[in-house]
Write a protein that holds these residues in place. Structure first.
Motif, PDB file in Angstrom:
ATOM      1  N   ASP A 114      14.608   1.862  -7.389  1.00  0.00           N
ATOM      2  CA  ASP A 114      13.195   1.612  -7.640  1.00  0.00           C
ATOM      3  C   ASP A 114      12.372   1.910  -6.392  1.00  0.00           C
ATOM      4  OD1 ASP A 114      14.114   0.767 -10.054  1.00  0.00           O
ATOM      5  OD2 ASP A 114      13.764  -1.373  -9.702  1.00  0.00           O
ATOM      6  N   ALA A 115      11.135   2.335  -6.604  1.00  0.00           N
ATOM      7  CA  ALA A 115      10.328   2.760  -5.460  1.00  0.00           C
ATOM      8  C   ALA A 115       8.847   2.537  -5.724  1.00  0.00           C
ATOM      9  CB  ALA A 115      10.584   4.238  -5.158  1.00  0.00           C
ATOM     10  N   LEU A 116       8.095   2.540  -4.620  1.00  0.00           N
ATOM     11  CA  LEU A 116       6.639   2.466  -4.665  1.00  0.00           C
ATOM     12  C   LEU A 116       6.075   3.705  -3.988  1.00  0.00           C
ATOM     13  CD1 LEU A 116       3.869   1.019  -4.994  1.00  0.00           C
ATOM     14  CD2 LEU A 116       4.314  -0.101  -2.791  1.00  0.00           C
ATOM     15  N   ILE A 117       5.213   4.411  -4.695  1.00  0.00           N
ATOM     16  CA  ILE A 117       4.562   5.603  -4.145  1.00  0.00           C
ATOM     17  C   ILE A 117       3.081   5.285  -3.973  1.00  0.00           C
ATOM     18  CG2 ILE A 117       3.996   8.024  -4.502  1.00  0.00           C
ATOM     19  CD1 ILE A 117       6.511   8.258  -6.219  1.00  0.00           C
ATOM     20  N   LEU A 118       2.613   5.357  -2.726  1.00  0.00           N
ATOM     21  CA  LEU A 118       1.229   5.036  -2.395  1.00  0.00           C
ATOM     22  C   LEU A 118       0.482   6.316  -2.046  1.00  0.00           C
ATOM     23  CD1 LEU A 118       2.003   1.943  -0.156  1.00  0.00           C
ATOM     24  CD2 LEU A 118       0.706   1.857  -2.289  1.00  0.00           C
ATOM     25  N   GLY A 119      -0.550   6.637  -2.789  1.00  0.00           N
ATOM     26  CA  GLY A 119      -1.348   7.823  -2.518  1.00  0.00           C
ATOM     27  C   GLY A 119      -2.339   7.577  -1.397  1.00  0.00           C
ATOM     28  N   LYS A 120      -2.353   8.455  -0.417  1.00  0.00           N
ATOM     29  CA  LYS A 120      -3.361   8.436   0.650  1.00  0.00           C
ATOM     30  C   LYS A 120      -4.375   9.562   0.487  1.00  0.00           C
ATOM     31  CE  LYS A 120      -3.377   6.071   3.733  1.00  0.00           C
ATOM     32  NZ  LYS A 120      -3.996   4.726   3.883  1.00  0.00           N
ATOM     33  N   SER A 121      -3.949  10.661  -0.133  1.00  0.00           N
ATOM     34  CA  SER A 121      -4.793  11.845  -0.269  1.00  0.00           C
ATOM     35  C   SER A 121      -6.047  11.530  -1.091  1.00  0.00           C
ATOM     36  CB  SER A 121      -4.022  12.976  -0.948  1.00  0.00           C
ATOM     37  OG  SER A 121      -2.820  13.260  -0.275  1.00  0.00           O
ATOM     38  N   ALA A 147       0.490   3.708  -6.859  1.00  0.00           N
ATOM     39  CA  ALA A 147      -0.734   2.985  -6.498  1.00  0.00           C
ATOM     40  C   ALA A 147      -1.522   3.856  -5.534  1.00  0.00           C
ATOM     41  CB  ALA A 147      -0.407   1.639  -5.869  1.00  0.00           C
ATOM     42  N   TRP A 148      -2.810   3.551  -5.365  1.00  0.00           N
ATOM     43  CA  TRP A 148      -3.620   4.392  -4.476  1.00  0.00           C
ATOM     44  C   TRP A 148      -4.201   3.571  -3.334  1.00  0.00           C
ATOM     45  CZ3 TRP A 148      -2.029   8.782  -6.085  1.00  0.00           C
ATOM     46  CH2 TRP A 148      -2.426   9.927  -5.384  1.00  0.00           C
ATOM     47  N   ASN A 149      -3.983   4.081  -2.123  1.00  0.00           N
ATOM     48  CA  ASN A 149      -4.379   3.414  -0.885  1.00  0.00           C
ATOM     49  C   ASN A 149      -5.155   4.429  -0.042  1.00  0.00           C
ATOM     50  OD1 ASN A 149      -2.517   2.571   2.099  1.00  0.00           O
ATOM     51  ND2 ASN A 149      -4.427   1.662   1.414  1.00  0.00           N
ATOM     52  N   PRO A 150      -6.419   4.702  -0.414  1.00  0.00           N
ATOM     53  CA  PRO A 150      -7.163   5.809   0.207  1.00  0.00           C
ATOM     54  C   PRO A 150      -7.381   5.628   1.696  1.00  0.00           C
ATOM     55  CG  PRO A 150      -8.640   4.411  -1.063  1.00  0.00           C
ATOM     56  CD  PRO A 150      -7.247   3.962  -1.380  1.00  0.00           C
ATOM     57  N   GLU A 151      -7.494   6.781   2.394  1.00  0.00           N
ATOM     58  CA  GLU A 151      -7.776   6.765   3.825  1.00  0.00           C
ATOM     59  C   GLU A 151      -9.275   6.890   4.055  1.00  0.00           C
ATOM     60  OE1 GLU A 151      -9.050   9.467   5.559  1.00  0.00           O
ATOM     61  OE2 GLU A 151      -8.981  10.961   3.954  1.00  0.00           O
ATOM     62  N   PHE A 152      -9.718   6.385   5.209  1.00  0.00           N
ATOM     63  CA  PHE A 152     -11.126   6.469   5.601  1.00  0.00           C
ATOM     64  C   PHE A 152     -11.210   6.895   7.065  1.00  0.00           C
ATOM     65  CE2 PHE A 152     -10.799   3.304   2.230  1.00  0.00           C
ATOM     66  CZ  PHE A 152     -11.736   3.772   1.315  1.00  0.00           C
ATOM     67  N   LEU A 153     -10.535   7.987   7.384  1.00  0.00           N
ATOM     68  CA  LEU A 153     -10.421   8.411   8.778  1.00  0.00           C
ATOM     69  C   LEU A 153     -11.528   9.385   9.158  1.00  0.00           C
ATOM     70  CD1 LEU A 153      -6.580   9.080   9.039  1.00  0.00           C
ATOM     71  CD2 LEU A 153      -7.830   6.921   9.165  1.00  0.00           C
ATOM     72  N   ARG A 154     -11.981   9.260  10.387  1.00  0.00           N
ATOM     73  CA  ARG A 154     -12.886  10.243  10.971  1.00  0.00           C
ATOM     74  C   ARG A 154     -12.089  11.068  11.970  1.00  0.00           C
ATOM     75  NH1 ARG A 154     -16.653   6.286  13.963  1.00  0.00           N
ATOM     76  NH2 ARG A 154     -14.584   5.337  14.235  1.00  0.00           N
ATOM     77  N   GLU A 155     -12.134  12.403  11.813  1.00  0.00           N
ATOM     78  CA  GLU A 155     -11.462  13.232  12.802  1.00  0.00           C
ATOM     79  C   GLU A 155     -12.069  12.959  14.171  1.00  0.00           C
ATOM     80  OE1 GLU A 155     -10.906  17.353  11.949  1.00  0.00           O
ATOM     81  OE2 GLU A 155     -10.656  16.982   9.809  1.00  0.00           O
ATOM     82  N   GLY A 156     -11.210  12.841  15.162  1.00  0.00           N
ATOM     83  CA  GLY A 156     -11.649  12.457  16.493  1.00  0.00           C
ATOM     84  C   GLY A 156     -11.459  10.968  16.760  1.00  0.00           C
ATOM     85  N   TYR A 157     -11.343  10.186  15.675  1.00  0.00           N
ATOM     86  CA  TYR A 157     -11.159   8.733  15.799  1.00  0.00           C
ATOM     87  C   TYR A 157     -10.088   8.251  14.832  1.00  0.00           C
ATOM     88  CZ  TYR A 157     -15.749   9.339  17.935  1.00  0.00           C
ATOM     89  OH  TYR A 157     -16.792   9.783  18.714  1.00  0.00           O
ATOM     90  N   ALA A 158      -9.202   9.155  14.430  1.00  0.00           N
ATOM     91  CA  ALA A 158      -8.269   8.849  13.349  1.00  0.00           C
ATOM     92  C   ALA A 158      -7.288   7.736  13.701  1.00  0.00           C
ATOM     93  CB  ALA A 158      -7.509  10.111  12.949  1.00  0.00           C
ATOM     94  N   VAL A 159      -6.784   7.730  14.936  1.00  0.00           N
ATOM     95  CA  VAL A 159      -5.840   6.678  15.337  1.00  0.00           C
ATOM     96  C   VAL A 159      -6.542   5.325  15.324  1.00  0.00           C
ATOM     97  CG1 VAL A 159      -4.476   5.778  17.259  1.00  0.00           C
ATOM     98  CG2 VAL A 159      -4.351   8.208  16.666  1.00  0.00           C
ATOM     99  N   ARG A 160      -7.721   5.292  15.903  1.00  0.00           N
ATOM    100  CA  ARG A 160      -8.493   4.050  15.937  1.00  0.00           C
ATOM    101  C   ARG A 160      -8.810   3.568  14.526  1.00  0.00           C
ATOM    102  NH1 ARG A 160     -13.675   4.841  19.473  1.00  0.00           N
ATOM    103  NH2 ARG A 160     -12.072   6.097  20.509  1.00  0.00           N
ATOM    104  N   ASP A 161      -9.186   4.490  13.645  1.00  0.00           N
ATOM    105  CA  ASP A 161      -9.562   4.102  12.287  1.00  0.00           C
ATOM    106  C   ASP A 161      -8.362   3.638  11.473  1.00  0.00           C
ATOM    107  OD1 ASP A 161     -12.185   4.695  12.800  1.00  0.00           O
ATOM    108  OD2 ASP A 161     -12.167   6.647  11.811  1.00  0.00           O
TER     109      ASP A 161
END
Length: 433
Positions: A114-121, A147-161
């Motif tokens: 069994d597995a969980l697939i989380l979408g970031k795209s 399940a869906w787990n969207p990202e909210f990254l800004r390029e240039g600040y991606a690690v921080r975000d």
């Protein structure tokens, strides 16, 4: 916790390194050999501040590994993040989901538990439901949850975000384990009082696209006001400052100029419009078409303004374009307004020399016919006009006296309204914005 990240581009590589930083054991899957080999050595094949150090740290520690094998990935963990690209389809507005579909089709038949697939795209609303139905066909007797787990990254600040996000959003179907698993994955982040919004998958998908649509609208709004200011002789920056004090509006993303670009906002608002049309709600997002139109008009206006300062013709003129990346602190030139303008000016007969602190290699691949300089000063040598089209700090700090001694004509166009206008004018420059 053990986890797999499928796709190691801007999003996936950052997410994988940050998950390792949170203490998880991570396997990243990348099917492009050159990119995979680079990441496996701890080298980031694109520019993103803070990521090279973080990646190298966890490659060296063994907490993060890279592979090209879906078989290895299927055996490694029970949690999988999908972080592949969703570009715009050629000749259409809609999103191309072939890479998302391929990741699911390759992974799920290989699963043995069994597995969980989380979408970031970033995907059109309804994608999670469609993929869930596809997974049910492929998973046989296993329980594989989407399940869906969207990202909210800004390029240039991606690690921080990633490590200090404004919020964490999870869209899950009822009855699964996605919420409990995500609370464990993001335990350190949620422990710092980061809001955790749990909803259904369609809502989570729409949160991401709605956020991008709003930001794009805000940028195009102030650029539309800039067009009116040009006609009325008003100061758009002063207007932005004044209305930005209103807490309902805010000053961020209210900078007039060349407009937005990159690999997210343009294609995401177009995909949003396309999906709304498929759902029978096209009129609800018809305003986004004008948002897109305003944004593209800014590029045309910049070309026209350059022709104007060059005495009505670009033929035989020398133009320096400072900036290739679509924004500072990035080497991303996808749908770059700066490169688009440079290409248009060259097509109208000008000799165009470009410089960017980080994006030169990517620019050369897209626009090999442009000239490229080793520095901003070299780019400006003998120029009839200087265009500042990406607001890198080194461009803001340029010395107008030094440049005045090497250019052919003192014409500067501030495409990002980032220069010290009075300083340039005081030193004899024709300053336009």
């Amino acid at each position: 916790m053990r986890m797999v990240v499928l796709g190691l581009g801007y999003l996936g590589a950052t997410h994988a390194a940050c998950m390792a930083e949170l203490g998880h054991e991570v396997l990243g899957v990348e099917v492009v050999p050159e990119k995979r080999d680079s990441l496996a050595r701890g080298e980031v094949p694109f520019y993103e501040p803070e990521l090279p150090e973080l990646l190298k740290k966890h490659i060296d520690s063994g907490r993060l590994r890279v592979t090209g094998s879906y078989e290895e990935a299927a055996d490694f963990a029970e949690v999988f993040f999908v972080a592949v690209g969703t570009p715009q389809k050629k000749g259409e507005y809609s999103a191309d989901l072939r890479y998302v579909d391929a990741a699911i089709d390759q992974l799920v038949p290989l699963l043995t538990r069994d597995a969980l697939i989380l979408g970031k795209s970033t995907v059109p609303v309804g994608t999670a439901q469609r993929l869930s139905e596809r997974v049910d066909e492929l998973a046989k007797d296993l329980e594989v949850e989407i399940a869906w787990n969207p990202e909210f990254l800004r390029e240039g600040y991606a690690v921080r975000d990633t490590l200090n996000p404004d919020r964490v959003v999870l869209g899950r179907f009822s009855g699964g384990r996605a919420e409990l698993t995500c609370r464990e994955i993001y335990g350190a982040i949620l422990g710092a009082d980061t809001p955790f919004l749990v909803t259904d998958p369609p809502t989570a998908e729409l949160v991401k696209t709605s956020a991008n649509a709003f930001l794009a609208t805000k940028i195009s709004f102030i650029n539309a006001i800039a067009e009116v200011c040009d006609a009325a002789g008003a100061d758009v920056k002063a207007i932005a400052d004044a209305i930005g004090y209103d807490s309902r509006i805010g000053r961020k993303f209210l900078n007039a100029g060349l407009g937005f670009g990159g690999g997210c906002l343009p294609k995401d608002i177009r995909a949003f419009m396309a999906r709304a049309g498929e759902l029978g709600a096209a009129e609800a997002l018809s305003f986004l078409r004008e948002v897109d139109n305003v944004n593209m008009r800014r590029r045309t206006r910049m070309v026209e303004l350059t022709r104007e300062v060059c005495d009505g013709s670009l033929l035989g003129k020398r133009v320096a374009v400072l900036g290739c990346a679509f924004k500072p602190e990035s080497d991303d030139v996808r749908d770059s307004p700066a490169l688009n303008v440079a290409g248009q000016i060259q097509l109208q007969g000008a000799s165009v020399t470009v410089y960017d602190p980080r994006a030169m290699d990517n620019s050369r691949r897209l626009f090999p016919t442009l000239d490229y300089a080793a520095s901003a000063v070299d780019a400006c040598d003998s120029a009839d006009a200087i265009l500042v089209l990406t607001e890198w700090p080194e461009f803001i700090d340029l010395d107008p006296i030094l440049l005045g001694a090497i250019v052919r004509h003192k014409n500067v166009i501030d495409g990002r309204m980032c220069l010290f206008e009075d300083q340039w004018i005081a030193n004899g420059w024709s300053y336009r914005k």
